[in-house]
Write a protein that holds these residues in place. Structure first.
Motif, PDB file in Angstrom:
ATOM      1  N   ASN A 116      -8.898   0.512  -8.540  1.00  0.00           N
ATOM      2  CA  ASN A 116      -7.515   0.792  -8.934  1.00  0.00           C
ATOM      3  C   ASN A 116      -6.846   1.876  -8.100  1.00  0.00           C
ATOM      4  O   ASN A 116      -5.753   2.321  -8.422  1.00  0.00           O
ATOM      5  N   SER A 117      -7.510   2.333  -7.043  1.00  0.00           N
ATOM      6  CA  SER A 117      -6.957   3.452  -6.280  1.00  0.00           C
ATOM      7  C   SER A 117      -7.014   3.144  -4.786  1.00  0.00           C
ATOM      8  O   SER A 117      -6.589   2.079  -4.359  1.00  0.00           O
ATOM      9  N   THR A 118      -7.534   4.073  -3.985  1.00  0.00           N
ATOM     10  CA  THR A 118      -7.580   3.897  -2.540  1.00  0.00           C
ATOM     11  C   THR A 118      -8.346   2.640  -2.159  1.00  0.00           C
ATOM     12  O   THR A 118      -9.386   2.340  -2.740  1.00  0.00           O
ATOM     13  N   PHE A 119      -7.825   1.889  -1.181  1.00  0.00           N
ATOM     14  CA  PHE A 119      -8.504   0.677  -0.729  1.00  0.00           C
ATOM     15  C   PHE A 119      -8.251   0.487   0.752  1.00  0.00           C
ATOM     16  O   PHE A 119      -7.319   1.070   1.334  1.00  0.00           O
ATOM     17  N   GLY A 120      -9.079  -0.319   1.390  1.00  0.00           N
ATOM     18  CA  GLY A 120      -8.862  -0.595   2.800  1.00  0.00           C
ATOM     19  C   GLY A 120      -9.994  -1.404   3.396  1.00  0.00           C
ATOM     20  O   GLY A 120     -10.837  -1.957   2.681  1.00  0.00           O
ATOM     21  N   VAL A 121     -10.030  -1.452   4.727  1.00  0.00           N
ATOM     22  CA  VAL A 121     -11.022  -2.223   5.474  1.00  0.00           C
ATOM     23  C   VAL A 121     -11.518  -1.361   6.631  1.00  0.00           C
ATOM     24  O   VAL A 121     -10.721  -0.684   7.300  1.00  0.00           O
ATOM     25  N   VAL A 122     -12.832  -1.374   6.847  1.00  0.00           N
ATOM     26  CA  VAL A 122     -13.423  -0.660   7.975  1.00  0.00           C
ATOM     27  C   VAL A 122     -13.577  -1.632   9.143  1.00  0.00           C
ATOM     28  O   VAL A 122     -14.193  -2.696   9.003  1.00  0.00           O
TER      29      VAL A 122
END
Length: 368
Positions: A95-101
């Protein structure tokens, strides 16, 4: 999937950090796209935005496996004028920070490269939020050439999508290692104040203010005439307006003067309950010690029998909200009077009786 844009303005930043730092913060957990045996179309999915000659995806499941070292290789040729997207399912809801490496084989990503990247979140296959460009996305350098492209979500999600646009005709040769999403335990609702006032002898106005109620389900008002036995008055749903403070008001109509006790039960979305302090006011039912009538049984199941000490001019039965549920206006000459209460719901009630001189008495009884 239906597409819509939901933008949150966030300044661009380039910092050196590790994604795993969120695990060290109280109330936070980070989930990854690390499935044991991922299946295409379920734990991961890749697609090109059109015909892309010479474009390819190698080892497509690697970005969704338990391994954090293997990666999926994506390649778009120069001048392809195309886009490629990858959807990766997380192992749990975030529900908070998200992304892709990712890592770019032709050098590190920079601000201009961010303008070609879009991040999206999904929940149960439904698009939740979209973030695009350097004004909404941020970069973090993990180690070596690995970088995370990330944003801050405001809604829960279980799938992270990255889309890279090749409209500028650049060469995109990069690796996707994994997607991630952070779950932050919502703060419990904070009760700022809870007050009760009696603007009139037969009215109690309750008022309370709360903060951090994003995870609150509702408020139940409890009432008592002796400070020991409490009954539910009303449950009000939480407003969840994301405001600094939310204010609630409730008016309790009374049937006689006396002392009253109130407290709040606060229910969180996860089912946890908390209780406010008890407030006391003068203005509720005064239970007579020498009533004009005797009664039995108590509790009552079907019929309430009254033994009258003198003729009465009227009687009324009130529920715990102060609402009249039964009423008679008559010269009761008989010493025995029976009231049929079969249709009343279970709860606490008050019987108010009056004689010819205008005197009144109130008795309390329970209906099973």
């Amino acid at each position: 999937m239906k597409n819509f844009i939901y933008k949150i303005v966030m300044p661009f930043s380039l910092v050196i950090c590790a994604i795993a730092f969120t695990n060290n913060l109280k109330g936070q957990s980070t989930y990854y796209s690390t499935h044991a045996s991922p299946s295409s179309g379920n734990e991961y999915d890749y697609s090109f935005g059109g015909i892309c000659i010479g474009c390819y995806v190698a080892s497509p499941s690697n970005a969704a496996t338990m391994s954090m070292t293997d990666s999926t290789h994506l390649y778009m040729t120069v001048g392809a004028l195309n886009s490629i997207s990858a959807q990766l399912e997380l192992t749990d809801t975030a529900n908070s920070t998200f992304g892709v490496v990712i890592s770019r084989n032709t050098g590190l990503l920079n601000l201009s490269a961010l303008n070609a990247i879009t991040l999206r979140t999904y929940k149960g296959g439904v698009l939740k939020e979209t973030f695009n460009g350097g004004s909404l996305l941020s970069l973090s350098l993990i180690n070596g050439s690995k970088q995370s492209v990330w944003a801050n979500a405001s809604q829960t999600f279980d799938v992270v999508e990255i889309e890279i646009d090749n409209a500028l005709g650049a060469l995109w040769d990069f690796n996707i290692f994994y997607a991630f999403g952070t779950y932050v335990t919502p703060l419990p609702v904070k009760l700022i104040s809870f007050n009760a006032k009696t603007p009139q002898p037969t009215t109690v106005n309750l008022n309370w203010q709360v903060a951090d109620e994003e995870n609150c389900k509702g408020y139940t008002i409890m009432h008592s005439v002796d400070g020991k036995s409490f009954n539910k008055l009303m449950t009000l749903p939480a407003k969840n307006l994301n405001e600094e403070l939310s204010t609630y008001d409730f008016s309790h109509q009374l049937i006689a003067t006396g002392r009253a006790y109130y407290y709040l039960l606060i229910e969180e979305m996860n089912g946890e309950m908390s209780k406010s302090a008890t407030v006391t006011v003068d203005g509720r039912v005064a239970i007579n010690t020498n009533p004009l009538v005797n009664y039995y049984p108590n509790p009552v199941t079907d019929n309430l029998t009254l033994t009258l000490n003198e003729p009465l001019t009227g009687l009324a039965i009130y529920n715990h909200l102060g609402q009249v549920v039964y009423q008679e206006q008559s010269e009761a000459g008989s010493a025995i009077h029976v009231i049929d209460l079969k249709d009343l719901v279970t709860g606490l009630y008050y019987l108010k009786i009056e004689n010819a001189e205008g005197q009144s008495s109130i008795i309390q009884f329970s209906k099973l």
